[in-house]
Design a protein around this motif. Structure first.
Motif, PDB file in Angstrom:
ATOM      1  N   GLY A   1       0.786  -1.226   0.000  1.00 22.09           N
ATOM      2  CA  GLY A   1       0.000   0.000   0.000  1.00 22.09           C
ATOM      3  C   GLY A   1       0.817   1.274   0.000  1.00 22.09           C
ATOM      4  N   SER A   2       2.141   1.160   0.004  1.00 25.78           N
ATOM      5  CA  SER A   2       2.939   2.388   0.019  1.00 25.78           C
ATOM      6  C   SER A   2       4.176   2.301  -0.868  1.00 25.78           C
ATOM      7  N   ASN A   3       4.271   1.266  -1.685  1.00 25.69           N
ATOM      8  CA  ASN A   3       5.462   1.078  -2.517  1.00 25.69           C
ATOM      9  C   ASN A   3       5.393   1.873  -3.821  1.00 25.69           C
ATOM     10  N   SER A   4       4.370   1.635  -4.607  1.00 23.95           N
ATOM     11  CA  SER A   4       4.266   2.258  -5.931  1.00 23.95           C
ATOM     12  C   SER A   4       3.479   3.571  -5.855  1.00 23.95           C
ATOM     13  N   ARG A   5       3.504   4.312  -6.957  1.00 24.06           N
ATOM     14  CA  ARG A   5       2.810   5.606  -6.965  1.00 24.06           C
ATOM     15  C   ARG A   5       1.332   5.435  -6.643  1.00 24.06           C
ATOM     16  N   PHE A   6       0.710   4.352  -7.180  1.00 22.54           N
ATOM     17  CA  PHE A   6      -0.705   4.080  -6.909  1.00 22.54           C
ATOM     18  C   PHE A   6      -0.879   2.622  -6.506  1.00 22.54           C
ATOM     19  N   THR A   7      -1.621   2.404  -5.446  1.00 22.11           N
ATOM     20  CA  THR A   7      -2.017   1.050  -5.041  1.00 22.11           C
ATOM     21  C   THR A   7      -3.529   1.047  -4.902  1.00 22.11           C
TER      22      THR A   7
END
Length: 363
Positions: free
Chosen positions: A169-175
């Motif tokens: 939930g916090s790795n990519s630009r959008f989850t």
């Protein structure tokens, strides 16, 4: 009565009904404080405060694509091993879906295939943590860093899965999350989008509500970009807040059953277990494995009172994606073998022993 593959968990009546009634008779049932409370709680659950709640996981995906200004002439690399909305959402933007192949051992998008499919028109990579198994994020993060192409994580199947020890939930630009009826946590219907960059939130919030800024009076608003009716309502959010309090316990049952299967089914003739990538931990929304003679396996399980199914239809066979058709040999191999067995909160010790026993007897 077969042991089902999916089954919604609903919190106890004495908790749920008062929360719903409070909203229904409060005089305010549309998007309001209950939604913002749920967003805060969900942000705490995933370890990322940058969360917007929406009507569905599909709405979350669409907002992500819109924030990237994806449209006709653009390409989005995606996986055919997913539920339909992952890719129909790309289609409605007018962009072309570009299929990358999957890893035949896991069913998840193959980073090496994705690299081969990148062109000057590629505007995003859409990956799916299918069945709760997390993609090879070490490699996808590298691709995104090297190319500047943003990754959208479709996490509809993977609530509570982990990467590098953290809930996704916090790795990519959008989850993008789904709280649809049969997911590990349901709000009846609903979804959320989590952002790595809080600067994306103001534009996303407007896209969620026609293009209007709800923080100022409707009479003072000036819509600069048309948006959608994608907001979550207070009733759904109230359900979500009650459900979320039980989610760690419910998730724990999925994970406990999944780990038990990983041990108990290891080495069983005719069964190939799915490996998990480094630094990832699945949440086992569906327990996934490969079997020989799948149709016979499914019939045997049903004869023993157990549902077994591949559940999802590969997306690349739909006519709407005819223009995207291409050879996907690994997908062909995987698609003929993979199957799911019951793994959720309703599977107790007795049920899982019955399931293991049936598999071990053979088919």
């Amino acid at each position: 009565m077969l042991i089902p593959l999916v089954k919604p968990y609903i919190a106890p009546r004495e908790e749920m009904m008062p929360a719903i009634e409070n909203i229904l008779y409060s005089g305010y049932i549309a998007e309001g404080e209950a939604v913002y409370k749920f967003e805060k709680e969900y942000g705490e659950f995933i370890g990322n405060p940058n969360v917007l709640a929406v009507q569905s996981g599909t709405a979350a995906l669409h907002i992500a694509l819109m924030l990237l200004n994806i449209g006709p002439g653009d390409e989005v690399i995606s996986t055919p091993m997913t539920a339909e909305p992952t890719n129909t959402t790309i289609a409605i933007t007018g962009a072309k879906v570009i299929w990358a192949d999957i890893d035949p051992e896991t069913g998840l998008l193959d980073p090496a295939s994705v690299r081969e499919k990148i062109t000057e028109r590629t505007k995003a990579i859409m990956l799916v943590h299918y069945a709760g198994m997390v993609c090879n994020m070490d490699e996808f993060n590298k691709i995104s860093r090297e190319t500047g192409i943003p990754v959208i994580e479709d996490t509809a199947h993977a609530l509570g899965s982990k990467y590098n020890g953290k809930v996704v939930g916090s790795n990519s630009r959008f989850t993008c999350f789904s709280f649809q009826a049969i997911k590990q946590m349901t709000t009846v219907d609903g979804g959320a989008i989590a952002f790595a960059d809080p600067n994306d939130i103001p534009s996303a919030r407007k896209l969620r509500w026609f293009g209007l800024d709800k923080k100022i009076s409707r009479l003072e608003n000036d819509i600069k970009r048309a948006g959608y009716k994608y907001g979550m309502n207070n009733v759904t959010a109230a359900i979500g807040s009650v459900q979320l309090a039980h989610t760690p316990e419910i998730l724990g049952k999925y994970i406990s059953n999944g780990k038990y299967y990983d041990e108990a089914l290891n080495g069983v003739p005719g069964v190939s277990l799915v490996p998990y990538y480094p630094n990832t931990e699945p949440s086992y929304w569906l327990y996934t494995m490969k079997v020989e003679r799948r149709e016979e396996f499914i019939k045997m399980m049903e004869a023993n009172g157990i549902t077994a199914s591949p559940l999802h239809h590969r997306s690349d066979t739909h006519s709407v994606f005819a223009e995207s058709k291409c050879p996907l040999p690994n997908m062909d191999k995987w698609y003929s073998q993979f199957v799911h067995i019951p793994c959720g909160w309703w599977v107790g010790d007795e049920e899982r022993e019955k399931i293991i026993s049936a598999v071990k007897k053979g088919w």
